[in-house]
Design a protein around this motif. Sequence first.
Motif, PDB file in Angstrom:
ATOM      1  N   THR A   1      14.245  57.936 -23.295  1.00  0.00           N
ATOM      2  CA  THR A   1      15.088  59.126 -23.251  1.00  0.00           C
ATOM      3  C   THR A   1      15.441  59.442 -21.802  1.00  0.00           C
ATOM      4  O   THR A   1      14.553  59.613 -20.958  1.00  0.00           O
ATOM      5  N   VAL A   2      16.734  59.491 -21.523  1.00  0.00           N
ATOM      6  CA  VAL A   2      17.234  59.819 -20.192  1.00  0.00           C
ATOM      7  C   VAL A   2      18.232  60.957 -20.332  1.00  0.00           C
ATOM      8  O   VAL A   2      19.224  60.835 -21.057  1.00  0.00           O
ATOM      9  N   ALA A   3      17.943  62.067 -19.638  1.00  0.00           N
ATOM     10  CA  ALA A   3      18.820  63.251 -19.694  1.00  0.00           C
ATOM     11  C   ALA A   3      19.075  63.662 -21.147  1.00  0.00           C
ATOM     12  O   ALA A   3      20.218  63.894 -21.548  1.00  0.00           O
ATOM     13  N   GLU A   4      17.986  63.697 -21.916  1.00  0.00           N
ATOM     14  CA  GLU A   4      18.011  64.131 -23.313  1.00  0.00           C
ATOM     15  C   GLU A   4      18.850  63.227 -24.225  1.00  0.00           C
ATOM     16  O   GLU A   4      19.221  63.600 -25.329  1.00  0.00           O
ATOM     17  N   THR A   5      19.141  62.016 -23.735  1.00  0.00           N
ATOM     18  CA  THR A   5      19.862  61.036 -24.550  1.00  0.00           C
ATOM     19  C   THR A   5      18.952  59.832 -24.773  1.00  0.00           C
ATOM     20  O   THR A   5      18.347  59.319 -23.829  1.00  0.00           O
ATOM     21  N   GLU A   6      18.865  59.395 -26.019  1.00  0.00           N
ATOM     22  CA  GLU A   6      17.981  58.286 -26.362  1.00  0.00           C
ATOM     23  C   GLU A   6      18.737  56.958 -26.313  1.00  0.00           C
ATOM     24  O   GLU A   6      19.844  56.838 -26.837  1.00  0.00           O
ATOM     25  N   TYR A   7      18.114  55.975 -25.669  1.00  0.00           N
ATOM     26  CA  TYR A   7      18.709  54.643 -25.564  1.00  0.00           C
ATOM     27  C   TYR A   7      17.700  53.610 -26.066  1.00  0.00           C
ATOM     28  O   TYR A   7      16.498  53.716 -25.815  1.00  0.00           O
ATOM     29  N   ASN A   8      18.218  52.591 -26.750  1.00  0.00           N
ATOM     30  CA  ASN A   8      17.382  51.476 -27.213  1.00  0.00           C
ATOM     31  C   ASN A   8      17.580  50.320 -26.241  1.00  0.00           C
ATOM     32  O   ASN A   8      18.567  49.598 -26.307  1.00  0.00           O
ATOM     33  N   MET A   9      16.642  50.134 -25.322  1.00  0.00           N
ATOM     34  CA  MET A   9      16.797  49.166 -24.247  1.00  0.00           C
ATOM     35  C   MET A   9      16.870  47.731 -24.770  1.00  0.00           C
ATOM     36  O   MET A   9      16.227  47.376 -25.752  1.00  0.00           O
ATOM     37  N   ALA A  10      17.671  46.914 -24.078  1.00  0.00           N
ATOM     38  CA  ALA A  10      17.773  45.500 -24.408  1.00  0.00           C
ATOM     39  C   ALA A  10      16.535  44.765 -23.896  1.00  0.00           C
ATOM     40  O   ALA A  10      15.788  45.283 -23.061  1.00  0.00           O
ATOM     41  N   ILE A  11      16.331  43.564 -24.403  1.00  0.00           N
ATOM     42  CA  ILE A  11      15.173  42.759 -24.011  1.00  0.00           C
ATOM     43  C   ILE A  11      15.485  41.979 -22.733  1.00  0.00           C
ATOM     44  O   ILE A  11      16.517  41.318 -22.636  1.00  0.00           O
ATOM     45  N   SER A  12      14.593  42.067 -21.756  1.00  0.00           N
ATOM     46  CA  SER A  12      14.699  41.247 -20.539  1.00  0.00           C
ATOM     47  C   SER A  12      13.927  39.956 -20.811  1.00  0.00           C
ATOM     48  O   SER A  12      12.691  39.918 -20.722  1.00  0.00           O
ATOM     49  N   SER A  13      14.641  38.900 -21.164  1.00  0.00           N
ATOM     50  CA  SER A  13      14.027  37.675 -21.688  1.00  0.00           C
ATOM     51  C   SER A  13      13.074  36.996 -20.703  1.00  0.00           C
ATOM     52  O   SER A  13      12.032  36.474 -21.101  1.00  0.00           O
ATOM     53  N   LYS A  14      13.409  36.988 -19.416  1.00  0.00           N
ATOM     54  CA  LYS A  14      12.544  36.318 -18.432  1.00  0.00           C
ATOM     55  C   LYS A  14      11.199  37.033 -18.308  1.00  0.00           C
ATOM     56  O   LYS A  14      10.150  36.393 -18.183  1.00  0.00           O
ATOM     57  N   ILE A  15      11.223  38.351 -18.354  1.00  0.00           N
ATOM     58  CA  ILE A  15       9.973  39.108 -18.287  1.00  0.00           C
ATOM     59  C   ILE A  15       9.166  38.894 -19.566  1.00  0.00           C
ATOM     60  O   ILE A  15       7.939  38.782 -19.537  1.00  0.00           O
ATOM     61  N   GLN A  16       9.853  38.800 -20.683  1.00  0.00           N
ATOM     62  CA  GLN A  16       9.157  38.515 -21.943  1.00  0.00           C
ATOM     63  C   GLN A  16       8.499  37.134 -21.898  1.00  0.00           C
ATOM     64  O   GLN A  16       7.373  36.956 -22.370  1.00  0.00           O
ATOM     65  N   PHE A  17       9.199  36.161 -21.310  1.00  0.00           N
ATOM     66  CA  PHE A  17       8.635  34.820 -21.171  1.00  0.00           C
ATOM     67  C   PHE A  17       7.345  34.863 -20.351  1.00  0.00           C
ATOM     68  O   PHE A  17       6.337  34.238 -20.710  1.00  0.00           O
ATOM     69  N   CYS A  18       7.375  35.605 -19.231  1.00  0.00           N
ATOM     70  CA  CYS A  18       6.178  35.741 -18.396  1.00  0.00           C
ATOM     71  C   CYS A  18       5.041  36.404 -19.168  1.00  0.00           C
ATOM     72  O   CYS A  18       3.869  36.034 -19.014  1.00  0.00           O
ATOM     73  N   PHE A  19       5.396  37.381 -19.993  1.00  0.00           N
ATOM     74  CA  PHE A  19       4.378  38.073 -20.795  1.00  0.00           C
ATOM     75  C   PHE A  19       3.691  37.095 -21.737  1.00  0.00           C
ATOM     76  O   PHE A  19       2.455  37.050 -21.810  1.00  0.00           O
ATOM     77  N   TRP A  20       4.464  36.285 -22.442  1.00  0.00           N
ATOM     78  CA  TRP A  20       3.870  35.354 -23.403  1.00  0.00           C
ATOM     79  C   TRP A  20       3.073  34.259 -22.708  1.00  0.00           C
ATOM     80  O   TRP A  20       2.038  33.812 -23.224  1.00  0.00           O
ATOM     81  N   MET A  21       3.517  33.821 -21.534  1.00  0.00           N
ATOM     82  CA  MET A  21       2.748  32.826 -20.790  1.00  0.00           C
ATOM     83  C   MET A  21       1.431  33.416 -20.298  1.00  0.00           C
ATOM     84  O   MET A  21       0.405  32.727 -20.249  1.00  0.00           O
ATOM     85  N   THR A  22       1.454  34.703 -19.959  1.00  0.00           N
ATOM     86  CA  THR A  22       0.220  35.380 -19.549  1.00  0.00           C
ATOM     87  C   THR A  22      -0.723  35.527 -20.730  1.00  0.00           C
ATOM     88  O   THR A  22      -1.943  35.331 -20.599  1.00  0.00           O
ATOM     89  N   VAL A  23      -0.178  35.872 -21.888  1.00  0.00           N
ATOM     90  CA  VAL A  23      -0.995  35.939 -23.115  1.00  0.00           C
ATOM     91  C   VAL A  23      -1.625  34.577 -23.404  1.00  0.00           C
ATOM     92  O   VAL A  23      -2.812  34.474 -23.723  1.00  0.00           O
ATOM     93  N   LEU A  24      -0.823  33.514 -23.265  1.00  0.00           N
ATOM     94  CA  LEU A  24      -1.329  32.163 -23.504  1.00  0.00           C
ATOM     95  C   LEU A  24      -2.448  31.819 -22.526  1.00  0.00           C
ATOM     96  O   LEU A  24      -3.458  31.211 -22.910  1.00  0.00           O
ATOM     97  N   SER A  25      -2.282  32.218 -21.266  1.00  0.00           N
ATOM     98  CA  SER A  25      -3.325  31.968 -20.254  1.00  0.00           C
ATOM     99  C   SER A  25      -4.625  32.654 -20.641  1.00  0.00           C
ATOM    100  O   SER A  25      -5.716  32.072 -20.526  1.00  0.00           O
ATOM    101  N   PHE A  26      -4.505  33.896 -21.103  1.00  0.00           N
ATOM    102  CA  PHE A  26      -5.699  34.655 -21.502  1.00  0.00           C
ATOM    103  C   PHE A  26      -6.382  34.012 -22.709  1.00  0.00           C
ATOM    104  O   PHE A  26      -7.612  33.837 -22.728  1.00  0.00           O
ATOM    105  N   VAL A  27      -5.589  33.634 -23.704  1.00  0.00           N
ATOM    106  CA  VAL A  27      -6.144  33.019 -24.921  1.00  0.00           C
ATOM    107  C   VAL A  27      -6.823  31.694 -24.589  1.00  0.00           C
ATOM    108  O   VAL A  27      -7.928  31.410 -25.079  1.00  0.00           O
ATOM    109  N   LEU A  28      -6.185  30.897 -23.742  1.00  0.00           N
ATOM    110  CA  LEU A  28      -6.775  29.608 -23.367  1.00  0.00           C
ATOM    111  C   LEU A  28      -8.049  29.792 -22.550  1.00  0.00           C
ATOM    112  O   LEU A  28      -8.991  29.003 -22.677  1.00  0.00           O
TER     113      LEU A  28
END
Length: 229
Positions: free
Chosen positions: A51-78
Amino acid sequence: MKTLNRVCQILAIVLALGSLVLFFTHFATIVTGGNNASLVGAQLAFGSKITVAETEYNMAISSKIQFCFWMTVLSFVLSISAIRSKTVRYFAPAAGLVAAIYMLVIAVSNPFKFLDTRPLPNVSAATYGHSVLILAIVLFVFVVASAAYLLIDDYLEVQASKGNKLTIPKRIIHFFRDYKSEVKKIVWPSFKDVVKNTVIVLIMCLLVGILIWLIDYGLGQLLNLILGA
């Protein structure tokens, strides 16, 4: 040595977990229409309603950051899996290194290159929080700890087998020695042989090309006759 090995293993797991936690801290500030929108890494990676200035927005996905997130999850699981399975221990530092390099690239680049600011209107500026660079550093330290655990554990295995097994560094040296000896056995062809073999290959390519063209032309004519009938 065993104690140091266990410390490196636990440290790697803690660092991997800490890297995941950092994704839920402040990652970026986006200035939109004169208002500041503060987002954590998970919001950028998977999109989120803000919510910005009382207006709600549905943010788009930043794919590169998502990729880093999943690689970090994989590192933790391994890293966790390496406690029971020694096979996966080699993959934990590799996954962590990929995530660390990607995260460092993101941290030192222009935020607009990796942050998907849609659908925020009138975006005038975007800045990273300190967590982005800290995350990259933590991931690199994780890689060092994982690699140290891998090498020490390998050394302990060799010691337990009374030296019958080569350590990883010795295996690498042994490989390059064998490679060097095999290269010396190579018999290089003379210039005359190279020219002769090249001409033969070119002629064969030409003949095969002509054959394929003739077959294609014939099939094309046959198809035209069938369709024309």
